[in-house]
Each structure stands twice: as structure tokens, then as C-alpha cells.
Design a protein around this motif. Sequence first.
Motif, PDB file in Angstrom:
ATOM      1  N   PHE A  34      18.518  15.710 -19.588  1.00 38.16           N
ATOM      2  CA  PHE A  34      17.784  14.496 -19.270  1.00 38.16           C
ATOM      3  C   PHE A  34      16.309  14.676 -19.605  1.00 38.16           C
ATOM      4  O   PHE A  34      15.768  15.773 -19.560  1.00 38.16           O
ATOM      5  N   TYR A  36      12.833  12.693 -18.102  1.00 36.13           N
ATOM      6  CA  TYR A  36      12.261  11.733 -17.177  1.00 36.13           C
ATOM      7  C   TYR A  36      10.763  11.606 -17.447  1.00 36.13           C
ATOM      8  O   TYR A  36      10.115  12.566 -17.880  1.00 36.13           O
ATOM      9  N   GLN A  38       7.039  10.380 -15.583  1.00 34.05           N
ATOM     10  CA  GLN A  38       6.384  10.086 -14.308  1.00 34.05           C
ATOM     11  C   GLN A  38       4.973   9.581 -14.569  1.00 34.05           C
ATOM     12  O   GLN A  38       4.126  10.332 -15.064  1.00 34.05           O
ATOM     13  N   LEU A  44       9.880   9.431 -10.607  1.00 29.46           N
ATOM     14  CA  LEU A  44      10.334   9.709 -11.965  1.00 29.46           C
ATOM     15  C   LEU A  44      11.278   8.609 -12.441  1.00 29.46           C
ATOM     16  O   LEU A  44      12.085   8.089 -11.674  1.00 29.46           O
ATOM     17  N   PHE A  90       9.304  15.195 -17.855  1.00 22.73           N
ATOM     18  CA  PHE A  90      10.097  16.295 -17.311  1.00 22.73           C
ATOM     19  C   PHE A  90      11.446  16.359 -18.014  1.00 22.73           C
ATOM     20  O   PHE A  90      12.156  15.351 -18.099  1.00 22.73           O
ATOM     21  N   SER A  94      21.727  19.675 -15.946  1.00 23.84           N
ATOM     22  CA  SER A  94      22.755  19.731 -14.914  1.00 23.84           C
ATOM     23  C   SER A  94      24.046  20.208 -15.547  1.00 23.84           C
ATOM     24  O   SER A  94      24.289  19.949 -16.727  1.00 23.84           O
ATOM     25  N   LYS A 100      23.545  20.922  -9.088  1.00 26.27           N
ATOM     26  CA  LYS A 100      22.275  20.219  -8.943  1.00 26.27           C
ATOM     27  C   LYS A 100      21.594  20.060 -10.295  1.00 26.27           C
ATOM     28  O   LYS A 100      21.887  20.754 -11.259  1.00 26.27           O
ATOM     29  N   VAL A 101      20.681  19.114 -10.353  1.00 25.17           N
ATOM     30  CA  VAL A 101      19.850  18.920 -11.531  1.00 25.17           C
ATOM     31  C   VAL A 101      18.594  19.771 -11.355  1.00 25.17           C
ATOM     32  O   VAL A 101      17.925  19.691 -10.329  1.00 25.17           O
ATOM     33  N   PHE A 103      14.875  20.762 -12.798  1.00 26.71           N
ATOM     34  CA  PHE A 103      13.784  20.200 -13.588  1.00 26.71           C
ATOM     35  C   PHE A 103      12.873  21.294 -14.140  1.00 26.71           C
ATOM     36  O   PHE A 103      12.682  22.338 -13.510  1.00 26.71           O
ATOM     37  N   GLY A 104      12.280  21.013 -15.297  1.00 25.47           N
ATOM     38  CA  GLY A 104      11.206  21.845 -15.814  1.00 25.47           C
ATOM     39  C   GLY A 104       9.909  21.538 -15.100  1.00 25.47           C
ATOM     40  O   GLY A 104       9.850  20.664 -14.224  1.00 25.47           O
ATOM     41  N   ILE A 105       8.849  22.256 -15.480  1.00 26.19           N
ATOM     42  CA  ILE A 105       7.573  22.085 -14.789  1.00 26.19           C
ATOM     43  C   ILE A 105       6.776  20.898 -15.302  1.00 26.19           C
ATOM     44  O   ILE A 105       5.748  20.558 -14.741  1.00 26.19           O
TER      45      ILE A 105
ATOM     46  N   TYR B  35      13.789  15.826  -3.002  1.00 24.84           N
ATOM     47  CA  TYR B  35      13.087  16.795  -3.832  1.00 24.84           C
ATOM     48  C   TYR B  35      11.664  16.990  -3.301  1.00 24.84           C
ATOM     49  O   TYR B  35      11.045  16.047  -2.796  1.00 24.84           O
ATOM     50  N   GLY B  40       1.442  20.175  -9.929  1.00 27.69           N
ATOM     51  CA  GLY B  40       1.514  21.057 -11.092  1.00 27.69           C
ATOM     52  C   GLY B  40       2.879  21.672 -11.326  1.00 27.69           C
ATOM     53  O   GLY B  40       3.036  22.487 -12.246  1.00 27.69           O
ATOM     54  N   GLN B  41       3.855  21.299 -10.537  1.00 28.88           N
ATOM     55  CA  GLN B  41       5.203  21.844 -10.689  1.00 28.88           C
ATOM     56  C   GLN B  41       6.220  20.727 -10.859  1.00 28.88           C
ATOM     57  O   GLN B  41       5.945  19.562 -10.545  1.00 28.88           O
ATOM     58  N   GLY B  42       7.399  21.102 -11.319  1.00 27.51           N
ATOM     59  CA  GLY B  42       8.484  20.137 -11.394  1.00 27.51           C
ATOM     60  C   GLY B  42       9.127  19.947 -10.035  1.00 27.51           C
ATOM     61  O   GLY B  42       8.930  20.755  -9.117  1.00 27.51           O
ATOM     62  N   PRO B  43       9.882  18.886  -9.871  1.00 32.10           N
ATOM     63  CA  PRO B  43      10.569  18.668  -8.590  1.00 32.10           C
ATOM     64  C   PRO B  43      11.569  19.788  -8.295  1.00 32.10           C
ATOM     65  O   PRO B  43      12.263  20.260  -9.190  1.00 32.10           O
ATOM     66  N   LEU B  45      14.798  20.753  -5.773  1.00 32.64           N
ATOM     67  CA  LEU B  45      15.772  20.169  -4.865  1.00 32.64           C
ATOM     68  C   LEU B  45      15.703  20.836  -3.501  1.00 32.64           C
ATOM     69  O   LEU B  45      15.775  22.054  -3.386  1.00 32.64           O
ATOM     70  N   GLN B  48      20.968  17.956  -1.000  1.00 30.59           N
ATOM     71  CA  GLN B  48      21.792  16.946  -1.663  1.00 30.59           C
ATOM     72  C   GLN B  48      22.897  16.522  -0.718  1.00 30.59           C
ATOM     73  O   GLN B  48      23.612  17.369  -0.165  1.00 30.59           O
ATOM     74  N   ASP B  56      24.440  20.601  -0.965  1.00 34.26           N
ATOM     75  CA  ASP B  56      23.587  21.745  -1.323  1.00 34.26           C
ATOM     76  C   ASP B  56      22.308  21.680  -0.516  1.00 34.26           C
ATOM     77  O   ASP B  56      21.564  20.707  -0.627  1.00 34.26           O
ATOM     78  N   TYR B 104      19.375   9.957 -12.226  1.00 30.34           N
ATOM     79  CA  TYR B 104      18.903   9.636 -10.887  1.00 30.34           C
ATOM     80  C   TYR B 104      18.077   8.359 -10.932  1.00 30.34           C
ATOM     81  O   TYR B 104      17.435   8.055 -11.928  1.00 30.34           O
ATOM     82  N   PHE B 106      14.816   7.364  -8.767  1.00 37.63           N
ATOM     83  CA  PHE B 106      13.865   7.931  -7.814  1.00 37.63           C
ATOM     84  C   PHE B 106      13.105   6.838  -7.078  1.00 37.63           C
ATOM     85  O   PHE B 106      12.815   5.771  -7.633  1.00 37.63           O
TER      86      PHE B 106
END
Lengths: 113, 115
Positions: A34, A36, A38, A44, A90, A94, A100-101, A103-105, B35, B40-43, B45, B48, B56, B104, B106
Motif C-alpha cells: 500500500f 498512503y 498524509q 492517512l 507512507f 501486509s 497486521k499492516v 508502515f514505513g517511516i 495506531y 517523525g515516525q510511521g504509525p 500498531l 487490532q 493483536d 484502511y 483512517f
Amino acid sequence: AQSVTQLDSQVPVFEEAPVELRCNYSSSVSVYLFWYVQYPNQGLQLLLKYLSGSTLVKGINGFEAEFNKSQTSFHLRKPSVHISDTAEYFCAVSGGGYQKVTFGIGTKLQVIP
Amino acid sequence: EAGVAQSPRYKIIEKRQSVAFWCNPISGHATLYWYQQILGQGPKLLIQFQNNGVVDDSQLPKDRFSAERLKGVDSTLKIQPAKLEDSAVYLCASSLDPGASYGYTFGSGTRLTVV
């Protein structure tokens, strides 16, 4: 375990120029991929996804991405960017099912007028 | 179609206080996610849910974080007591299926600042 690496934290590009945002993934199982976007102070929004089939995936706002299994990549491209594309992007992976999905940074795209 | 609703949008609390966030997913979405997105970071989890059951919660700091999804619809995420490092945006998302093959949806998130 699955993971995503976004190779660039920031990408500046002039308006109407092409852009590529890079994403590499690792996964021990089949993957769903995926992208996304933001926008500031927002959640997202899904740009596009790869589940199976054609490796070239087209999304919203003129973006597209190509799934490359041999290079484990899923790079995002747009042939001509607009100021409104300034946002953070992002990449996510998955394994499907109940996995779970991840995500990258994120990569901040800054479009310069 | 109404989106994922979250409240409040912003919250500022002192460390060691408690706080709760609320999420209402898209109607018919059985899977709900919380999440944490640190600047500065990705989400990441936290938890769930599939209907009202937990699928999870391996990354949920259970000594201070708790979440519930009563009746398989709305969900609440609580932090007690809060620490400075909990400052982040808390995003709720929902999907039709647990593998998120449709992606998803959001909410706009709750920005928590712990001082």
C-alpha cells in the motif's frame, strides 16, 4: 516478520517535474502493498494498493506504483507533481489474513513552485 | 459514507494523569485498529480488534494502556498514567476485512501532548 524501508526521508521536487518515492519491503509470505498519503493534521488516506495481478497499479491523484518482486520494491511515481501533492507518503505491507499492516517511516514530498 | 470519527482532536495533559480517546469506525467495518504515530515516525500498531475480540495487542504497553470495543462498534483507548513519551498522534482506522485488502480508512487522529 515483515518490514518496509523508505529510502528517502525528504524529497524536494519542482512543480510539474516527475517524482519517484522509493519503498523496499521484506516479507516471508505473500504480500499486500500500500501507499498512503498524509496531509498536515489529517489522518492517512489510501493512494493505491497491490494485492495481485498486474504489477503496475494506478491510484488516485495521478499516482502509480510498480510491484517488483525480484527487487522487493514498490516505488511510487507521478509524472508531473503539483503544489497540492506536498504531503508525507507512507509505504505499508501486509501478509493478508490477520497479519497486521506495517508502515514505513514516511517520505516528505516538498513540491517547490 | 461517513468516515472514521475520533475525539477529541487535541488533548494536553500532565504526566501521570489519565486520558481516553474515542473512535467510531465506518458502519459495517468489523476490524478496528489503534495506531500510535510519534513525530517523525510511521504509525505503529497498538491493538487490532476483530468485532469485539482482540486479534493483536503485542505492541500495546499493557501496564498503562488499555482498549476496549464494546458491542463490536465504538472503541476507547485509555492511558493511565501517561508518560512524556506517550506524546503522539493516536490514529484509529477500520477496514472491511482483517487483512485490510481493501485498505484502511483512517480517522483524523487525536494529538496528545504530555507535559
